[in-house]
Design a protein around this motif. Structure first.
Motif, PDB file in Angstrom:
ATOM      1  N   ALA A  61      17.056 105.944  43.085  1.00  0.00           N
ATOM      2  CA  ALA A  61      17.346 105.266  41.820  1.00  0.00           C
ATOM      3  C   ALA A  61      17.594 103.786  42.051  1.00  0.00           C
ATOM      4  O   ALA A  61      17.129 102.934  41.289  1.00  0.00           O
ATOM      5  CB  ALA A  61      18.559 105.914  41.149  1.00  0.00           C
ATOM      6  N   GLN A  62      18.336 103.447  43.117  1.00  0.00           N
ATOM      7  CA  GLN A  62      18.585 102.039  43.431  1.00  0.00           C
ATOM      8  C   GLN A  62      17.288 101.314  43.748  1.00  0.00           C
ATOM      9  O   GLN A  62      17.066 100.188  43.306  1.00  0.00           O
ATOM     10  CB  GLN A  62      19.539 101.936  44.616  1.00  0.00           C
ATOM     11  CG  GLN A  62      20.964 102.373  44.321  1.00  0.00           C
ATOM     12  CD  GLN A  62      21.872 102.195  45.528  1.00  0.00           C
ATOM     13  OE1 GLN A  62      21.822 101.181  46.218  1.00  0.00           O
ATOM     14  NE2 GLN A  62      22.693 103.195  45.804  1.00  0.00           N
ATOM     15  N   SER A  64      14.300 102.101  42.738  1.00  0.00           N
ATOM     16  CA  SER A  64      13.528 101.967  41.505  1.00  0.00           C
ATOM     17  C   SER A  64      14.045 100.806  40.657  1.00  0.00           C
ATOM     18  O   SER A  64      13.271 100.035  40.091  1.00  0.00           O
ATOM     19  CB  SER A  64      13.590 103.266  40.704  1.00  0.00           C
ATOM     20  OG  SER A  64      12.893 103.146  39.483  1.00  0.00           O
ATOM     21  N   THR A  65      15.375 100.671  40.606  1.00  0.00           N
ATOM     22  CA  THR A  65      15.974  99.584  39.823  1.00  0.00           C
ATOM     23  C   THR A  65      15.620  98.223  40.388  1.00  0.00           C
ATOM     24  O   THR A  65      15.224  97.306  39.663  1.00  0.00           O
ATOM     25  CB  THR A  65      17.505  99.747  39.783  1.00  0.00           C
ATOM     26  OG1 THR A  65      17.838 100.997  39.178  1.00  0.00           O
ATOM     27  CG2 THR A  65      18.144  98.616  38.991  1.00  0.00           C
ATOM     28  N   GLY A  68      11.998  97.426  39.829  1.00  0.00           N
ATOM     29  CA  GLY A  68      11.748  97.057  38.437  1.00  0.00           C
ATOM     30  C   GLY A  68      12.209  95.644  38.130  1.00  0.00           C
ATOM     31  O   GLY A  68      11.520  94.886  37.438  1.00  0.00           O
ATOM     32  N   ILE A  69      13.378  95.257  38.651  1.00  0.00           N
ATOM     33  CA  ILE A  69      13.894  93.904  38.431  1.00  0.00           C
ATOM     34  C   ILE A  69      12.988  92.872  39.069  1.00  0.00           C
ATOM     35  O   ILE A  69      12.718  91.812  38.494  1.00  0.00           O
ATOM     36  CB  ILE A  69      15.332  93.787  38.990  1.00  0.00           C
ATOM     37  CG1 ILE A  69      16.290  94.640  38.158  1.00  0.00           C
ATOM     38  CG2 ILE A  69      15.800  92.329  38.993  1.00  0.00           C
ATOM     39  CD1 ILE A  69      17.706  94.672  38.701  1.00  0.00           C
TER      40      ILE A  69
END
Length: 223
Positions: A61-62, A64-65, A68-69
């Motif tokens: 999840a980290q 992916s975040t 994305g940023i």
């Protein structure tokens, strides 16, 4: 035989943390590095004490975040570059145009001087006081009821006694009222756009003699 453990060296754990990626690393490089380390850790885990699924999910999840940023930042930078190029082209077409921007000077030439006023709201009346270089009042202009907005004002060069004022630079101020109460207004100075300056990462600048460098947002009216 070497002991099997779920714990990797601190240097490896730090590398798995997306926050440890340097600014020079791309999202793809960070993702490849993470997946390589994750596979390595899974291969070396103790089958009797496997990795915690929650930890793996949290790391994914980290990643992916952060990915994305990174992509969002690249998109925003691209849009900003396109916007600045478009703004530069639009500004270049304004060279030679007359504008009104905040300022309190006006130039009298051939019995004509142009100035302006920005009214934040409707006003019942306004008075423009024009002064010479010595600060002496040479003329007052009564302005009737006006609606909100920027208004150009033309002075015919006549002094209060009816004689012609000499060519030159004059200053002016405006007092306005609404229902007997003063209204704060903005004096507007006339100028001609001479050149346009563009600098990477900064807004387009309009070079107006007498007014200096202006941004597009400084212009109250194009004439």
């Amino acid at each position: 035989m070497a002991a099997i453990t779920n714990t990797l060296p601190q240097s490896v754990l730090d590398a798995m943390n997306p926050k440890a990626a340097t600014s020079a690393s791309t999202a793809a490089e960070a993702q490849d590095r993470f997946l390589t380390l994750l596979v390595t850790q899974m291969k070396n885990q103790d089958p009797l004490n496997p990795m915690d699924n929650a930890q793996v999910t949290s790391q994914l999840a980290q990643l992916s975040t952060v990915t994305g940023i990174d992509k969002l930042n690249s998109t925003v930078e691209s849009l900003m570059g396109s916007y600045q190029s478009s703004q530069s082209l639009q500004a270049a077409a304004l060279i030679g145009k007359g504008v009104l921007a905040p300022g309190n000077q006006t130039g009298l030439s051939e019995k004509q001087a142009l100035m302006g006023v920005e009214f934040p709201s409707d006003v019942d009346s306004a008075v423009i006081t024009i002064k010479d270089a010595s600060g002496n009042v040479v003329q007052t202009i009564d302005v009737p009821k006006q609606t909100a907005g920027s208004k150009p004002i033309i002075w015919d060069g006549k002094k209060s006694d009816g004689t012609d004022a000499p060519n030159g630079t004059y200053t002016f101020d405006v007092k306005a009222t609404l229902a007997g109460k003063p209204v704060e207004v903005t004096e507007l100075q006339f100028g001609m756009i001479a050149t346009v300056s563009t600098t990477a990462g900064q807004n387009v600048k309009l070079n107006v003699p007498g007014l200096g460098e202006l941004e597009l947002s400084d212009i109250r009216q194009y004439l």
